[in-house]
Design a protein around this motif. Sequence first.
Motif, PDB file in Angstrom:
ATOM      1  N   GLY A   7       6.332  28.267  84.481  1.00 33.95           N
ATOM      2  CA  GLY A   7       5.956  26.901  84.135  1.00 33.95           C
ATOM      3  C   GLY A   7       5.784  26.721  82.643  1.00 33.95           C
ATOM      4  N   VAL A   8       5.188  27.723  81.990  1.00 33.21           N
ATOM      5  CA  VAL A   8       5.014  27.669  80.535  1.00 33.21           C
ATOM      6  C   VAL A   8       6.366  27.646  79.829  1.00 33.21           C
ATOM      7  CG1 VAL A   8       4.273  29.047  78.538  1.00 33.21           C
ATOM      8  CG2 VAL A   8       2.716  28.682  80.456  1.00 33.21           C
ATOM      9  N   TRP A   9       7.330  28.429  80.335  1.00 34.26           N
ATOM     10  CA  TRP A   9       8.687  28.369  79.766  1.00 34.26           C
ATOM     11  C   TRP A   9       9.249  26.955  79.860  1.00 34.26           C
ATOM     12  CZ3 TRP A   9      10.526  33.487  82.411  1.00 34.26           C
ATOM     13  CH2 TRP A   9      10.275  34.561  81.544  1.00 34.26           C
ATOM     14  N   PHE A  10       9.021  26.298  80.980  1.00 34.32           N
ATOM     15  CA  PHE A  10       9.523  24.942  81.177  1.00 34.32           C
ATOM     16  C   PHE A  10       8.899  23.976  80.166  1.00 34.32           C
ATOM     17  CE2 PHE A  10       8.828  20.755  83.130  1.00 34.32           C
ATOM     18  CZ  PHE A  10      10.138  20.359  83.353  1.00 34.32           C
ATOM     19  N   TRP A  11       7.554  23.981  80.077  1.00 33.69           N
ATOM     20  CA  TRP A  11       6.871  23.057  79.176  1.00 33.69           C
ATOM     21  C   TRP A  11       7.191  23.363  77.716  1.00 33.69           C
ATOM     22  CZ3 TRP A  11       5.680  18.927  81.424  1.00 33.69           C
ATOM     23  CH2 TRP A  11       5.041  18.877  82.658  1.00 33.69           C
ATOM     24  N   ALA A  12       7.228  24.647  77.362  1.00 33.50           N
ATOM     25  CA  ALA A  12       7.511  25.022  75.975  1.00 33.50           C
ATOM     26  C   ALA A  12       8.926  24.618  75.580  1.00 33.50           C
ATOM     27  CB  ALA A  12       7.320  26.524  75.783  1.00 33.50           C
ATOM     28  N   THR A  13       9.872  24.738  76.505  1.00 32.01           N
ATOM     29  CA  THR A  13      11.250  24.325  76.224  1.00 32.01           C
ATOM     30  C   THR A  13      11.322  22.831  75.926  1.00 32.01           C
ATOM     31  OG1 THR A  13      12.158  26.068  77.642  1.00 32.01           O
ATOM     32  CG2 THR A  13      13.600  24.205  77.133  1.00 32.01           C
ATOM     33  N   VAL A  35      -0.527  20.183  79.845  1.00 29.19           N
ATOM     34  CA  VAL A  35       0.098  21.365  79.248  1.00 29.19           C
ATOM     35  C   VAL A  35       1.143  20.964  78.212  1.00 29.19           C
ATOM     36  CG1 VAL A  35       1.485  23.419  79.697  1.00 29.19           C
ATOM     37  CG2 VAL A  35      -0.329  22.768  81.281  1.00 29.19           C
ATOM     38  N   VAL A  36       1.945  19.941  78.543  1.00 29.25           N
ATOM     39  CA  VAL A  36       2.993  19.534  77.612  1.00 29.25           C
ATOM     40  C   VAL A  36       2.388  18.933  76.347  1.00 29.25           C
ATOM     41  CG1 VAL A  36       3.330  17.188  78.535  1.00 29.25           C
ATOM     42  CG2 VAL A  36       5.221  18.367  77.429  1.00 29.25           C
ATOM     43  N   VAL A  37       1.243  18.234  76.486  1.00 28.32           N
ATOM     44  CA  VAL A  37       0.558  17.708  75.305  1.00 28.32           C
ATOM     45  C   VAL A  37       0.045  18.856  74.451  1.00 28.32           C
ATOM     46  CG1 VAL A  37      -1.328  16.244  74.487  1.00 28.32           C
ATOM     47  CG2 VAL A  37      -0.096  15.633  76.569  1.00 28.32           C
ATOM     48  N   PHE A  38      -0.495  19.875  75.107  1.00 28.82           N
ATOM     49  CA  PHE A  38      -1.007  21.044  74.386  1.00 28.82           C
ATOM     50  C   PHE A  38       0.107  21.738  73.613  1.00 28.82           C
ATOM     51  CE2 PHE A  38      -1.680  25.661  74.338  1.00 28.82           C
ATOM     52  CZ  PHE A  38      -2.836  25.727  73.587  1.00 28.82           C
ATOM     53  N   ILE A  62       9.664  30.522  72.690  1.00 28.45           N
ATOM     54  CA  ILE A  62       9.540  30.115  74.094  1.00 28.45           C
ATOM     55  C   ILE A  62       9.382  31.343  74.987  1.00 28.45           C
ATOM     56  CG2 ILE A  62      10.783  29.100  76.043  1.00 28.45           C
ATOM     57  CD1 ILE A  62      12.036  27.147  74.023  1.00 28.45           C
ATOM     58  N   PHE A  63      10.218  32.352  74.739  1.00 26.52           N
ATOM     59  CA  PHE A  63      10.159  33.578  75.526  1.00 26.52           C
ATOM     60  C   PHE A  63       8.801  34.260  75.381  1.00 26.52           C
ATOM     61  CE2 PHE A  63      10.677  38.236  75.631  1.00 26.52           C
ATOM     62  CZ  PHE A  63      11.080  38.396  76.949  1.00 26.52           C
ATOM     63  N   LEU A  64       8.308  34.366  74.142  1.00 26.63           N
ATOM     64  CA  LEU A  64       7.040  35.044  73.903  1.00 26.63           C
ATOM     65  C   LEU A  64       5.865  34.296  74.511  1.00 26.63           C
ATOM     66  CD1 LEU A  64       7.454  36.292  70.217  1.00 26.63           C
ATOM     67  CD2 LEU A  64       7.612  37.621  72.325  1.00 26.63           C
ATOM     68  N   LEU A  65       5.913  32.968  74.491  1.00 24.14           N
ATOM     69  CA  LEU A  65       4.838  32.182  75.096  1.00 24.14           C
ATOM     70  C   LEU A  65       4.757  32.437  76.603  1.00 24.14           C
ATOM     71  CD1 LEU A  65       5.203  28.769  73.235  1.00 24.14           C
ATOM     72  CD2 LEU A  65       3.203  30.278  73.191  1.00 24.14           C
ATOM     73  N   GLY A  66       5.920  32.490  77.257  1.00 22.67           N
ATOM     74  CA  GLY A  66       5.925  32.754  78.692  1.00 22.67           C
ATOM     75  C   GLY A  66       5.442  34.153  79.022  1.00 22.67           C
ATOM     76  N   VAL A  67       5.905  35.141  78.231  1.00 26.72           N
ATOM     77  CA  VAL A  67       5.506  36.530  78.463  1.00 26.72           C
ATOM     78  C   VAL A  67       4.017  36.714  78.188  1.00 26.72           C
ATOM     79  CG1 VAL A  67       5.775  38.896  77.652  1.00 26.72           C
ATOM     80  CG2 VAL A  67       7.797  37.474  78.012  1.00 26.72           C
ATOM     81  N   GLU A  68       3.534  36.116  77.092  1.00 32.08           N
ATOM     82  CA  GLU A  68       2.114  36.220  76.753  1.00 32.08           C
ATOM     83  C   GLU A  68       1.252  35.635  77.867  1.00 32.08           C
ATOM     84  OE1 GLU A  68      -0.538  35.238  72.843  1.00 32.08           O
ATOM     85  OE2 GLU A  68       0.573  33.552  73.700  1.00 32.08           O
ATOM     86  N   THR A  69       1.660  34.477  78.382  1.00 31.58           N
ATOM     87  CA  THR A  69       0.916  33.834  79.467  1.00 31.58           C
ATOM     88  C   THR A  69       0.905  34.702  80.723  1.00 31.58           C
ATOM     89  OG1 THR A  69       1.489  31.635  78.622  1.00 31.58           O
ATOM     90  CG2 THR A  69       0.784  31.784  80.924  1.00 31.58           C
ATOM     91  N   PHE A  70       2.070  35.245  81.082  1.00 37.26           N
ATOM     92  CA  PHE A  70       2.158  36.095  82.266  1.00 37.26           C
ATOM     93  C   PHE A  70       1.282  37.336  82.134  1.00 37.26           C
ATOM     94  CE2 PHE A  70       4.355  39.824  84.180  1.00 37.26           C
ATOM     95  CZ  PHE A  70       4.067  39.539  85.510  1.00 37.26           C
TER      96      PHE A  70
END
Length: 210
Positions: free
Chosen positions: A44-50, A124-127, A149-157
């Motif tokens: 989900g974070v990958w989606f919003w960050a993209t 989340v998208v606002v953040f 984007i990749f690092l944000l998703g990995v960090e969150t996971f």
Amino acid sequence: MWAVLLVNLVGLASPGPDFFYVSRKAASDTTPNAIAGAAGIGIGVWFWATIAVFGLSVLNDITPLSSYIIMCLGGAYLAYSGIKMLQITRNTPLQLNGNRYEQRTNLVKEIGKGLMINLSNGKVVVFFTSVLSGFAAQINSPLESYVVIFLLGVETFLYFCLIAFFFSRKLVRDFYTKYTRYIDNFAGVIFLLFGADLIYQGIVSIFSHL
């Protein structure tokens, strides 16, 4: 880039829908199911960050001033969030339902549950727009966008994997519940400082282009 990852990490530490979902899952279900939920949240974070990164990039291509205005607005949002966190004076109860362990279900289904929890939180998208506003104005290549984007998703996971492991232990769960207000206050300081920096950079950039 590192500032973006730091603020994202601080934001993750503050209790929200994702945090409560994984922590409750770890405490009342199986650890693999909680990790699967963490994977869904990471997706989900990958989606919003993209959406945030490439949306801001498009605006930056149309007119450079728009990205600087968004920097100021994003900084204002982060500063406002920080002030609200600093005003928190009570701990947030987790309200977990004991140590009931459910039968392990399909991992794909558990990933889907975590994904829906994240996607249902429109804030989340606002953040991410706020956090990434300063980064988007300095993007030099698509590769940088893909990396952050990749690092944000990995960090969150990875963060929620730790939450899954920690909250399967009563001692850690009780400690977090006892000191959650101080974690919120610390997050508020980080948000306030980062927001003020974004506002300053945005204002300076706007005047330099006038």
